[in-house]
Design a protein around this motif. Structure first.
Motif, PDB file in Angstrom:
ATOM      1  N   ARG A 115       0.874  -1.168   0.000  1.00  0.00           N
ATOM      2  CA  ARG A 115       0.000   0.000   0.000  1.00  0.00           C
ATOM      3  C   ARG A 115       0.910   1.217   0.000  1.00  0.00           C
ATOM      4  N   PRO A 116       0.436   2.360  -0.420  1.00  0.00           N
ATOM      5  CA  PRO A 116       1.279   3.549  -0.371  1.00  0.00           C
ATOM      6  C   PRO A 116       1.763   3.810   1.055  1.00  0.00           C
ATOM      7  N   ALA A 117       2.993   4.292   1.191  1.00  0.00           N
ATOM      8  CA  ALA A 117       3.595   4.509   2.511  1.00  0.00           C
ATOM      9  C   ALA A 117       2.750   5.414   3.396  1.00  0.00           C
ATOM     10  N   PRO A 150       4.714  -3.841  17.007  1.00  0.00           N
ATOM     11  CA  PRO A 150       4.901  -2.395  17.058  1.00  0.00           C
ATOM     12  C   PRO A 150       5.676  -1.884  15.846  1.00  0.00           C
ATOM     13  N   PRO A 151       5.633  -0.580  15.600  1.00  0.00           N
ATOM     14  CA  PRO A 151       6.431  -0.023  14.505  1.00  0.00           C
ATOM     15  C   PRO A 151       7.898  -0.429  14.650  1.00  0.00           C
ATOM     16  N   GLY A 152       8.524  -0.729  13.513  1.00  0.00           N
ATOM     17  CA  GLY A 152       9.926  -1.147  13.522  1.00  0.00           C
ATOM     18  C   GLY A 152      10.127  -2.644  13.557  1.00  0.00           C
ATOM     19  N   THR A 153       9.048  -3.420  13.780  1.00  0.00           N
ATOM     20  CA  THR A 153       9.155  -4.882  13.781  1.00  0.00           C
ATOM     21  C   THR A 153       9.524  -5.361  12.380  1.00  0.00           C
ATOM     22  N   ARG A 154      10.526  -6.243  12.292  1.00  0.00           N
ATOM     23  CA  ARG A 154      10.905  -6.885  11.026  1.00  0.00           C
ATOM     24  C   ARG A 154      10.744  -8.388  11.198  1.00  0.00           C
ATOM     25  N   HIS A 155      10.098  -9.013  10.235  1.00  0.00           N
ATOM     26  CA  HIS A 155       9.941 -10.468  10.300  1.00  0.00           C
ATOM     27  C   HIS A 155       9.527 -11.029   8.949  1.00  0.00           C
ATOM     28  N   LYS A 160      -0.248   1.507   9.329  1.00  0.00           N
ATOM     29  CA  LYS A 160       0.428   2.067   8.160  1.00  0.00           C
ATOM     30  C   LYS A 160       0.891   0.923   7.274  1.00  0.00           C
ATOM     31  N   ALA A 161       1.366   1.260   6.101  1.00  0.00           N
ATOM     32  CA  ALA A 161       1.881   0.258   5.165  1.00  0.00           C
ATOM     33  C   ALA A 161       3.159  -0.383   5.711  1.00  0.00           C
ATOM     34  N   VAL A 162       3.586  -1.466   5.075  1.00  0.00           N
ATOM     35  CA  VAL A 162       4.842  -2.125   5.426  1.00  0.00           C
ATOM     36  C   VAL A 162       5.854  -1.880   4.316  1.00  0.00           C
ATOM     37  N   ALA A 163       7.136  -2.027   4.670  1.00  0.00           N
ATOM     38  CA  ALA A 163       8.221  -1.911   3.685  1.00  0.00           C
ATOM     39  C   ALA A 163       8.810  -3.297   3.480  1.00  0.00           C
ATOM     40  N   PHE A 164       8.788  -3.796   2.240  1.00  0.00           N
ATOM     41  CA  PHE A 164       9.342  -5.117   1.935  1.00  0.00           C
ATOM     42  C   PHE A 164      10.811  -4.999   1.561  1.00  0.00           C
ATOM     43  N   PHE A 165      11.587  -6.016   1.958  1.00  0.00           N
ATOM     44  CA  PHE A 165      13.022  -6.070   1.666  1.00  0.00           C
ATOM     45  C   PHE A 165      13.370  -7.193   0.708  1.00  0.00           C
ATOM     46  N   GLU A 166      12.395  -8.026   0.380  1.00  0.00           N
ATOM     47  CA  GLU A 166      12.565  -9.139  -0.534  1.00  0.00           C
ATOM     48  C   GLU A 166      11.389  -9.124  -1.508  1.00  0.00           C
ATOM     49  N   PRO A 167      11.526  -9.729  -2.660  1.00  0.00           N
ATOM     50  CA  PRO A 167      10.410  -9.746  -3.618  1.00  0.00           C
ATOM     51  C   PRO A 167       9.186 -10.423  -3.010  1.00  0.00           C
ATOM     52  N   LEU A 171       5.769  -0.140   9.523  1.00  0.00           N
ATOM     53  CA  LEU A 171       5.970   1.291   9.712  1.00  0.00           C
ATOM     54  C   LEU A 171       5.005   1.862  10.745  1.00  0.00           C
ATOM     55  N   GLY A 172       4.008   1.065  11.097  1.00  0.00           N
ATOM     56  CA  GLY A 172       3.036   1.405  12.136  1.00  0.00           C
ATOM     57  C   GLY A 172       2.641   0.116  12.837  1.00  0.00           C
TER      58      GLY A 172
END
Length: 95
Positions: A10-12, A63-68, A84-91, A35-36
């Motif tokens: 989704r848009p940031a 919480p915001p900042g969680t990576r998994h 909020k939207a999420v940021a992906f680091f892999e395809p 991000l949220g």
């Protein structure tokens, strides 16, 4: 009603959203950062991430900042509520 994959991106600056997500057996979600806040309620089946398994009836708040990464060996149905939207680091791939 047939299930339709609409993607996870989704848009940031997107407003909060909620979604029912059905994971097919063996489905995976690649590494991403929240991000949220994200609330996950498992309605059926189970999924797991670096924090361990989530089974039917369990609620997880990220919480915001969680990576998994997420995997669902048996498949599951979850209610996901995103601040909020999420940021992906892999395809990403279709579930």
């Amino acid at each position: 009603m047939a299930w339709k994959f609409t993607g996870f991106t989704r848009p940031a600056k997107a407003d909060p959203a909620a979604a029912l997500i059905r994971f097919q057996p063996g489905a995976k979600v690649p590494l991403h950062e929240h991000l949220g806040f994200e609330h996950i309620l498992v309605l059926a089946g189970s999924q797991s991430d670096e924090n361990g398994p989530l089974e039917k009836g369990m609620l997880m708040i990220h919480p915001p900042g969680t990576r998994h990464r997420i995997v669902s060996a048996e498949g599951c149905l979850v209610l996901a509520i995103y601040e909020k939207a999420v940021a992906f680091f892999e395809p990403t791939k279709t579930l």
